[in-house]
Design a protein around this motif. Structure first.
Motif, PDB file in Angstrom:
ATOM      1  N   PHE A  59     -70.878 -24.588   9.790  1.00 39.67           N
ATOM      2  CA  PHE A  59     -70.847 -23.992   8.453  1.00 39.67           C
ATOM      3  C   PHE A  59     -70.186 -24.943   7.475  1.00 39.67           C
ATOM      4  O   PHE A  59     -69.363 -25.777   7.856  1.00 39.67           O
ATOM      5  N   THR A  60     -70.582 -24.823   6.216  1.00 40.42           N
ATOM      6  CA  THR A  60     -69.941 -25.580   5.143  1.00 40.42           C
ATOM      7  C   THR A  60     -68.960 -24.642   4.452  1.00 40.42           C
ATOM      8  O   THR A  60     -69.032 -23.416   4.604  1.00 40.42           O
ATOM      9  N   LYS A  61     -68.045 -25.229   3.666  1.00 39.18           N
ATOM     10  CA  LYS A  61     -66.975 -24.433   3.068  1.00 39.18           C
ATOM     11  C   LYS A  61     -67.094 -24.257   1.562  1.00 39.18           C
ATOM     12  O   LYS A  61     -66.414 -23.428   0.989  1.00 39.18           O
ATOM     13  N   LYS A  62     -67.939 -25.072   0.929  1.00 37.13           N
ATOM     14  CA  LYS A  62     -68.060 -25.015  -0.534  1.00 37.13           C
ATOM     15  C   LYS A  62     -69.524 -24.969  -0.945  1.00 37.13           C
ATOM     16  O   LYS A  62     -70.393 -25.481  -0.246  1.00 37.13           O
ATOM     17  N   ALA A  63     -69.758 -24.402  -2.114  1.00 36.74           N
ATOM     18  CA  ALA A  63     -71.115 -24.363  -2.667  1.00 36.74           C
ATOM     19  C   ALA A  63     -71.545 -25.778  -3.065  1.00 36.74           C
ATOM     20  O   ALA A  63     -70.719 -26.649  -3.329  1.00 36.74           O
ATOM     21  N   PHE A  64     -72.849 -25.985  -3.097  1.00 33.78           N
ATOM     22  CA  PHE A  64     -73.454 -27.245  -3.527  1.00 33.78           C
ATOM     23  C   PHE A  64     -74.031 -27.050  -4.923  1.00 33.78           C
ATOM     24  O   PHE A  64     -74.477 -25.963  -5.278  1.00 33.78           O
ATOM     25  N   VAL A  65     -74.049 -28.110  -5.707  1.00 35.24           N
ATOM     26  CA  VAL A  65     -74.739 -28.126  -6.996  1.00 35.24           C
ATOM     27  C   VAL A  65     -75.185 -29.559  -7.236  1.00 35.24           C
ATOM     28  O   VAL A  65     -74.461 -30.505  -6.907  1.00 35.24           O
ATOM     29  N   HIS A  66     -76.395 -29.737  -7.749  1.00 36.54           N
ATOM     30  CA  HIS A  66     -76.884 -31.079  -8.052  1.00 36.54           C
ATOM     31  C   HIS A  66     -77.764 -31.044  -9.284  1.00 36.54           C
ATOM     32  O   HIS A  66     -78.120 -29.964  -9.777  1.00 36.54           O
ATOM     33  N   ASP A  67     -78.075 -32.227  -9.787  1.00 40.80           N
ATOM     34  CA  ASP A  67     -78.793 -32.330 -11.062  1.00 40.80           C
ATOM     35  C   ASP A  67     -80.298 -32.517 -10.889  1.00 40.80           C
ATOM     36  O   ASP A  67     -80.976 -32.944 -11.806  1.00 40.80           O
ATOM     37  N   HIS A  68     -80.825 -32.200  -9.719  1.00 41.13           N
ATOM     38  CA  HIS A  68     -82.267 -32.298  -9.481  1.00 41.13           C
ATOM     39  C   HIS A  68     -82.781 -30.987  -8.907  1.00 41.13           C
ATOM     40  O   HIS A  68     -82.003 -30.132  -8.475  1.00 41.13           O
TER      41      HIS A  68
END
Length: 129
Positions: A59-68
């Motif tokens: 599992f990951t611990k943080k949300a992802f955000v990207h510019d594409h």
């Protein structure tokens, strides 16, 4: 200057070699195999097609955000979206589900109870430059 992915005809994908840990994922728990790419995240151009494999219990611990843009198809296994930092909670999705996310959309964190394989396409929208 336009960018172009390479012309690739049908060929066998090595499902054992050529995998690497993608940014934002724990080492050993997730790996990516780039299928084709000409993406340049500095110039905000191009696209990338990849397989993403998440091992059981990862599992990951943080949300992802990207510019594409990002399109994701869950080929096999299970994927939970929105777990907390301890891997608890979230909404689980089975194989044969799909997501399409515009630039700037927060998504995740992610986990997989039994492991999963995803096909992802990342791309910049040339018309919004």
């Amino acid at each position: 200057m336009p960018m172009n992915k390479p012309h690739l005809e049908f060929h066998t994908i090595d499902m054992h070699e050529g995998w690497e840990t993608p940014p934002g994922y724990p080492p050993g728990g997730a790996s990516q195999r780039i299928l084709a790419s000409d993406i340049d995240e500095t110039k905000k151009m191009g696209s990338r097609t990849r397989l993403l494999r998440i091992e059981a219990g990862t599992f990951t611990k943080k949300a992802f955000v990207h510019d594409h843009w990002e399109e994701v198809y869950l080929i096999s296994g299970d994927l939970t979206v929105g777990n907390d930092e301890n891997g608890n909670g979230g909404e689980s999705f089975p194989s044969n589900t799909y997501a399409c996310r515009p630039p700037g959309a927060y998504h995740g964190p992610f986990k997989s109870e039994h492991g999963c394989l995803l096909l992802e396409i990342h791309y910049y929208d040339e018309s919004t430059k």
